[in-house]
Scaffold this active site. Structure first.
Site, short mmCIF file in Angstrom:
data_model
loop_
_atom_site.label_atom_id
_atom_site.label_comp_id
_atom_site.label_asym_id
_atom_site.label_seq_id
_atom_site.Cartn_x
_atom_site.Cartn_y
_atom_site.Cartn_z
N TYR A 61 -10.09 1.97 7.52
CA TYR A 61 -9.28 1.17 6.59
C TYR A 61 -8.47 0.12 7.35
O TYR A 61 -8.44 -1.05 6.97
CB TYR A 61 -8.36 2.09 5.80
CG TYR A 61 -7.70 1.44 4.61
CD1 TYR A 61 -8.45 0.96 3.55
CD2 TYR A 61 -6.31 1.31 4.55
CE1 TYR A 61 -7.84 0.36 2.45
CE2 TYR A 61 -5.70 0.73 3.45
CZ TYR A 61 -6.46 0.25 2.41
OH TYR A 61 -5.86 -0.35 1.34
N LYS A 78 -8.75 -3.90 7.01
CA LYS A 78 -7.61 -4.65 6.47
C LYS A 78 -6.98 -5.57 7.51
O LYS A 78 -6.47 -6.65 7.16
CB LYS A 78 -6.57 -3.70 5.88
CG LYS A 78 -7.06 -2.97 4.63
CD LYS A 78 -7.42 -3.94 3.50
CE LYS A 78 -7.73 -3.21 2.20
NZ LYS A 78 -8.00 -4.13 1.08
#
Length: 269
Positions: free
Chosen positions: A157, A161
């Site tokens: 993640y 991101k």
């Protein structure tokens, strides 16, 4: 704040990916209440979202298109189709996924999918939006505090991101001469269906580290996100604790946040 243009319907138009639930859905509601035309773009069935929005906002100018952000050609074709009758003044890219697990526990497929949906999906949407946004338009990428500060269990993640934040930085530079504003939203944990699902299996250390930035109710988070978008800010961080964390991270080049993270992880083992 630059005022949005108005399409043939007389309403400014916003396209929202991931608009069938979570932050995207709540943003759609605020824009409808302010008289915008709203287009939802989501891989999930949008009928429940459309029904709810139409019940809350009388005469809501809202429609939906099925779209998988990982399919570049399909994304461009969907934007082309939607823009035939309502060209966007604003595009907000909310679609994304998360799976929290220690690095060695994430499967090849799960890691690849996070990168594909979150990072490559952002590129696909940005490219499709670029063909339809004109001077005075705005493009918003929803990233995460995990795109600014590392978190245990978020190797996939965070990697995706951090990439989204980097993409936004470059688009801001490249699109400025065209008069298109770019924003990137980096919220802490927000009470959404994605977060509720994540809590079922995430490591205890992940939950502990999230205490640093805190958890926001979705309505409050969306109100602050919307305020930042309306002001055409580049970096939008909703939540006082999250902004403080980011400020400390910049002030001490990561030293304090890394020390705190290490200490909190040790205590949670």
């Amino acid at each position: 704040m630059a005022q949005p243009t108005k399409g043939a319907s007389g309403r400014p138009q916003v396209f929202i990916t991931g608009g069938a639930s979570g932050i995207g859905f709540e943003l759609a509601r605020t824009y409808l209440q302010d008289g915008w035309g709203v287009t939802l773009l989501d891989i999930q069935p949008a009928e429940p979202a459309l029904a709810t929005l139409r019940s809350v906002v009388p005469d809501a100018a809202v429609r939906a298109f099925a779209m998988d952000v990982t399919q570049a050609e399909t994304v461009r074709a969907t934007f082309d189709e939607a823009a035939l009758t309502a060209r966007p003044d604003l595009v907000v890219h909310c679609a994304g996924i998360c799976q929290a697990a220690a690095f060695e526990d994430i499967t090849d497929a799960a890691y690849t999918r996070m990168i594909t949906v979150n990072l490559l999906g952002s590129r696909n949407v940005a490219l499709a939006a670029s063909a339809h946004l004109s001077q005075g338009g705005q493009f918003v990428l929803v990233a995460s505090m995990a795109g600014l500060v590392g978190c245990y269990g978020y190797t996939g993640y965070c990697a995706s991101k951090y990439g989204v934040v980097g993409l936004a930085e470059v688009l801001r530079i490249e699109w400025a001469p065209r008069g298109i504003a770019v924003s990137v939203v980096c919220p802490p944990e927000v009470e959404t269906p994605m977060v509720v699902a994540e809590r079922q299996s995430r490591p205890a250390q992940t939950a502990t580290l999230k205490l640093m930035a805190g958890t926001l109710p979705v309505d409050y988070a969306v109100s602050r996100i919307r305020a930042g978008i309306d002001r055409r800010r580049f970096l939008i961080i909703p939540g006082v604790r999250a902004r403080l964390l980011w400020g400390l991270n910049k002030l001490l080049p990561g030293a304090l946040t890394r020390h705190l993270a290490d200490a909190m992880v040790r205590r949670s083992h």
